[in-house]
Design an enzyme around this catalytic site. Structure first.
Site, PDB file in Angstrom:
ATOM      1  N   CYS A   2      -3.211 -12.842  -7.383  1.00 54.41           N
ATOM      2  CA  CYS A   2      -3.807 -14.176  -7.314  1.00 54.41           C
ATOM      3  C   CYS A   2      -2.913 -15.169  -8.049  1.00 54.41           C
ATOM      4  CB  CYS A   2      -5.211 -14.237  -7.884  1.00 54.41           C
ATOM      5  SG  CYS A   2      -6.398 -13.139  -7.098  1.00 54.41           S
ATOM      6  N   ARG A  27       2.933 -13.140  -5.765  1.00 54.31           N
ATOM      7  CA  ARG A  27       1.892 -12.415  -6.486  1.00 54.31           C
ATOM      8  C   ARG A  27       0.936 -11.690  -5.545  1.00 54.31           C
ATOM      9  NH1 ARG A  27       1.432 -14.051 -11.829  1.00 54.31           N
ATOM     10  NH2 ARG A  27      -0.784 -13.557 -11.902  1.00 54.31           N
ATOM     11  N   TRP A  75      -6.475 -12.948  -3.955  1.00 51.48           N
ATOM     12  CA  TRP A  75      -6.341 -11.555  -3.541  1.00 51.48           C
ATOM     13  C   TRP A  75      -7.739 -10.959  -3.555  1.00 51.48           C
ATOM     14  CZ3 TRP A  75      -2.359  -8.757  -1.711  1.00 51.48           C
ATOM     15  CH2 TRP A  75      -2.504  -7.377  -1.661  1.00 51.48           C
ATOM     16  N   ASN A 101      -8.612 -16.067 -11.746  1.00 48.24           N
ATOM     17  CA  ASN A 101      -7.910 -14.791 -11.603  1.00 48.24           C
ATOM     18  C   ASN A 101      -8.570 -13.784 -12.520  1.00 48.24           C
ATOM     19  OD1 ASN A 101      -6.112 -16.089  -9.963  1.00 48.24           O
ATOM     20  ND2 ASN A 101      -4.398 -16.010 -11.388  1.00 48.24           N
ATOM     21  N   GLY A 102      -8.665 -12.540 -12.088  1.00 49.66           N
ATOM     22  CA  GLY A 102      -9.252 -11.503 -12.913  1.00 49.66           C
ATOM     23  C   GLY A 102     -10.533 -10.953 -12.306  1.00 49.66           C
ATOM     24  N   GLU A 481      11.657   6.651  -7.214  1.00 53.89           N
ATOM     25  CA  GLU A 481      11.816   5.209  -6.994  1.00 53.89           C
ATOM     26  C   GLU A 481      12.292   4.915  -5.575  1.00 53.89           C
ATOM     27  OE1 GLU A 481      11.963   1.055  -7.702  1.00 53.89           O
ATOM     28  OE2 GLU A 481      10.812   2.747  -8.494  1.00 53.89           O
ATOM     29  N   LYS A 485      10.222   2.537  -2.936  1.00 52.81           N
ATOM     30  CA  LYS A 485      10.808   1.362  -2.290  1.00 52.81           C
ATOM     31  C   LYS A 485      10.576   1.401  -0.783  1.00 52.81           C
ATOM     32  CE  LYS A 485      11.950  -1.105  -5.406  1.00 52.81           C
ATOM     33  NZ  LYS A 485      10.726  -0.525  -5.926  1.00 52.81           N
ATOM     34  N   GLU A 488       6.665   0.963   0.174  1.00 56.08           N
ATOM     35  CA  GLU A 488       5.988  -0.284  -0.136  1.00 56.08           C
ATOM     36  C   GLU A 488       6.452  -1.442   0.737  1.00 56.08           C
ATOM     37  OE1 GLU A 488       6.466  -1.459  -4.230  1.00 56.08           O
ATOM     38  OE2 GLU A 488       8.608  -1.065  -4.220  1.00 56.08           O
ATOM     39  N   HIS A 504       6.970  25.553  -2.542  1.00 55.20           N
ATOM     40  CA  HIS A 504       5.584  25.688  -3.000  1.00 55.20           C
ATOM     41  C   HIS A 504       4.657  24.797  -2.171  1.00 55.20           C
ATOM     42  CE1 HIS A 504       6.545  28.141  -6.549  1.00 55.20           C
ATOM     43  NE2 HIS A 504       7.667  27.437  -6.586  1.00 55.20           N
ATOM     44  N   LYS A 603       2.644  -8.700  -6.955  1.00 56.11           N
ATOM     45  CA  LYS A 603       3.732  -8.541  -7.914  1.00 56.11           C
ATOM     46  C   LYS A 603       3.222  -8.135  -9.285  1.00 56.11           C
ATOM     47  CE  LYS A 603       8.021  -8.877  -9.266  1.00 56.11           C
ATOM     48  NZ  LYS A 603       8.996  -7.867  -8.814  1.00 56.11           N
TER      49      LYS A 603
END
Length: 608
Positions: A2, A27, A75, A101-102, A481, A485, A488, A504, A603
């Site tokens: 947000c 964001r 968001w 926000n929150g 990582e 990448k 996402e 396994h 973000k």
């Protein structure tokens, strides 16, 4: 997650709000809205989808006259993306407008209480509770209404508030969700992050928890939760404003990948003095470093992956036991923390909710804390006992690249400093490490210059359904990582596995043509990983190998090889990750995905 922007001054507010919100698109959001006082009423426009829809709806703000306003990109958490759920939200008679926000954790209890007082709700959000609660407490004094609301709500919030009866003022308040105040020449602003205000001012105040800011066109006043005035000092932001722009690159992510050499230099150079590692901000003597019995590294996402790398480096170089925890799990497993432990919290934004909660958990238990963050004045930077900044500058793309590289450098330097203090490395070894670190920026530039070859390879896997990344030791951390990448930003299912775990269970997923990216940068593990590659090939996998120059033996086993320059074995992550970043980027571009703003991601994750 947000974004909030507010403005009050001499200029028309709506265009400034839209411009500020555009700087916060990274964001993550699914709806947007702005509220502007037009001289008589607070006018609101909202839209679903990208900010350009709202800009077109308001003709870039021209249809909403007025010099004071607040804006928001939402968001969805409570309630689906819709105009009703989009911010700003009103009280019933539309005299109070709120952006938030929150998460208000006790909103259902408050909603039930307010409904009992004949308040009616038009949205599914927790934010509308705040608007009605402000109305309930408002008796002509906005500060009293806001502070009483602050005492009543539980959870995290950053709020921008307008009262129709006080048209020359914007109110801002925060708790556990970032909010800044900018003091400009032609007016004052509030925002969730610095890039939103850089065009208008470089003088910024960081609002701390449970503080209230009152902005007029000429002045800014701060109060605590009890309504008592407090004094604050501003911070001058010295970023180049162009650092928050694309500068001719197609995407922020590509630009930020190409900024990694500079990021590495900026994080490294100030801490290498007279041939040794000097981390002045650490504030720890050799004796204090020697007293450390265990390190706990706590982080989320890519920062967590740097922590996995750091575990190998700290244990191998400084011989200190290290535990690495996902921040979202750290508190809830009731970690055993002892007096001489050190908790290192890593976060690009310094506002990551789970990481901040983990930091507070450690501090509540009396454990020394160190924050590794990129944003000056952020919550983790302020609350940690000590802070080590990664000088990456603003990172706009949701998928981190340069902040990740800067975090690695910070962790290498810490490990070297600790190893030196504890007598685990010689002066000769330290000099060798420093030489290799100084070479990294040029080596990264060389790898970036090889992008066409990687782009050509990536184009072959635009339609891939599954990709696997494997490695051993530090190479496993690199694989984690690389996998993140790809998934996402391209939405391709991808997993990372320790190569020794393949038999396994995981190897059952390999089919004819499945792409497997194998990372081999640890010479002592070459043969074992090559054996795993042979197993994968026999099941039909197509193997892309990333390995050190000189490891030509891999060409007998892998189908496609990317070589990275030679460096110290502890620092190979900084080089091996570059081709994996480029691969993910070009797959995403080839698929037509929104590289900088991937779906469902934000973000800065400022709620748990």
């Amino acid at each position: 997650m947000c974004g909030i922007v507010g403005y009050i001054g001499e200029s028309q507010a709506a265009p400034i709000l839209l411009d500020g919100l555009s700087k916060l698109e990274y964001r993550g959001y699914d709806s947007a809205g702005i509220a502007v006082f037009d001289g008589e009423h607070i006018q609101v426009q909202k839209s679903i989808g990208r900010l350009k829809v709202l800009s077109e709806l308001t003709h870039d703000g021209a249809t909403m006259p007025g010099t004071v306003g607040i804006g928001h990109t939402r968001w969805a958490t409570h309630g689906a993306p819709s105009k009703d759920n989009a911010h700003p939200h009103f009280n019933q008679d539309e005299t109070i407008a709120v952006v938030h926000n929150g998460i208000i954790e006790n909103y259902l209890k408050l909603k039930k209480y307010l409904e009992g007082k004949n308040y009616h709700f038009t949205s599914d959000t927790d934010t509308e509770v705040v608007a009605h609660l402000l109305d309930y407490y408002y008796k002509g004094d906005p500060i009293e209404a806001i502070t009483r609301t602050m005492h009543r709500v539980e959870g995290s919030y950053a709020l921008g508030i307008m009262f129709r009866e006080h048209p020359g003022v914007v109110y801002a308040v925060r708790k556990d969700s970032p909010l800044i105040v900018g003091h400009g020449r032609d007016g004052n602003l509030i925002a969730s992050d610095v890039p939103a205000v850089l065009k208008y001012t470089r003088n910024v105040y960081f609002i701390q928890n449970e503080e209230l800011a009152i902005l007029s066109g000429e002045s800014i006043t701060f109060y605590n939760v009890d309504g008592e005035e407090i004094q604050k000092n501003s911070t001058t932001i010295d970023w180049d404003i162009n650092a928050a722009e694309k500068a001719g690159y197609e995407h922020f992510m590509l630009k930020e990948m190409y900024e990694q050499p500079k990021t590495v230099r900026d994080t490294l150079n100030p801490r290498i003095k007279n041939g040794t590692v000097v981390i002045e901000e650490l504030g720890m003597t050799d004796e204090e470093i020697n007293q450390i019995q265990r390190i706990h590294i706590v982080a989320c996402g890519s920062a967590y992956h740097t922590g996995v790398t750091a575990k190998y480096v700290f244990e191998g170089m400084a011989r200190i036991p290290v535990e690495v925890d996902l921040a979202s799990e750290f508190r809830y497993r009731n970690p055993i923390l002892q007096e001489n432990d050190l908790v290192i919290v890593i976060s690009q934004s310094g506002e990551t909710a789970d990481s901040l909660a983990a930091l507070r958990e450690a501090k509540n238990k009396g454990i020394k804390t160190l924050g590794i963050v990129n944003v000056v004045g952020s919550s983790i930077a302020r609350e940690a006992d000590t802070v080590m900044y990664t000088w990456a500058g603003p990172e706009i793309a949701v998928a981190t690249t340069k902040a990740y590289s800067a975090q690695l450098i910070a962790e290498y330097l810490l490990a070297m400093r600790f190893a030196q203090a504890r007598g685990e490395i010689t002066e000769s070894e330290l000099s060798s490490y420093i030489r290799d670190l100084r070479k990294l920026p040029e080596q990264i530039e060389m790898l970036l210059s090889n992008k066409e070859r990687i782009q050509h390879f990536a184009n072959r896997y635009i339609s891939a359904k599954d990709v696997f990344f494997v490695g051993r030791g530090v190479d496993y951390a690199i694989s984690m990582e690389g996998s993140l990448k790809l998934k996402e930003i391209s939405y391709i299912h991808s997993e990372a596995y320790a190569a020794g775990e393949l038999k396994h269970g995981t190897i059952s997923l390999i089919e004819e043509g499945t792409l497997v990216a194998a990372v081999l940068t640890q010479e002592v593990l070459y043969k074992k990983t090559i054996s795993n590659i042979v197993e994968l090939k026999s099941r039909g996998a197509f193997v892309l190998a990333v390995t050190n120059t000189g490891n030509t033996e891999i060409e007998k086993a892998a189908d496609y090889v990317i070589y990275i320059p030679q460096t110290n074995r502890w620092f190979t992550n900084s080089l091996a990750i570059i081709p994996l970043q480029l691969f993910s980027y070009y797959v995403s571009v080839g698929k037509g995905c929104d590289v900088d703003k991937p779906r469902n991601l934000a973000k800065s994750v400022t709620v748990e």
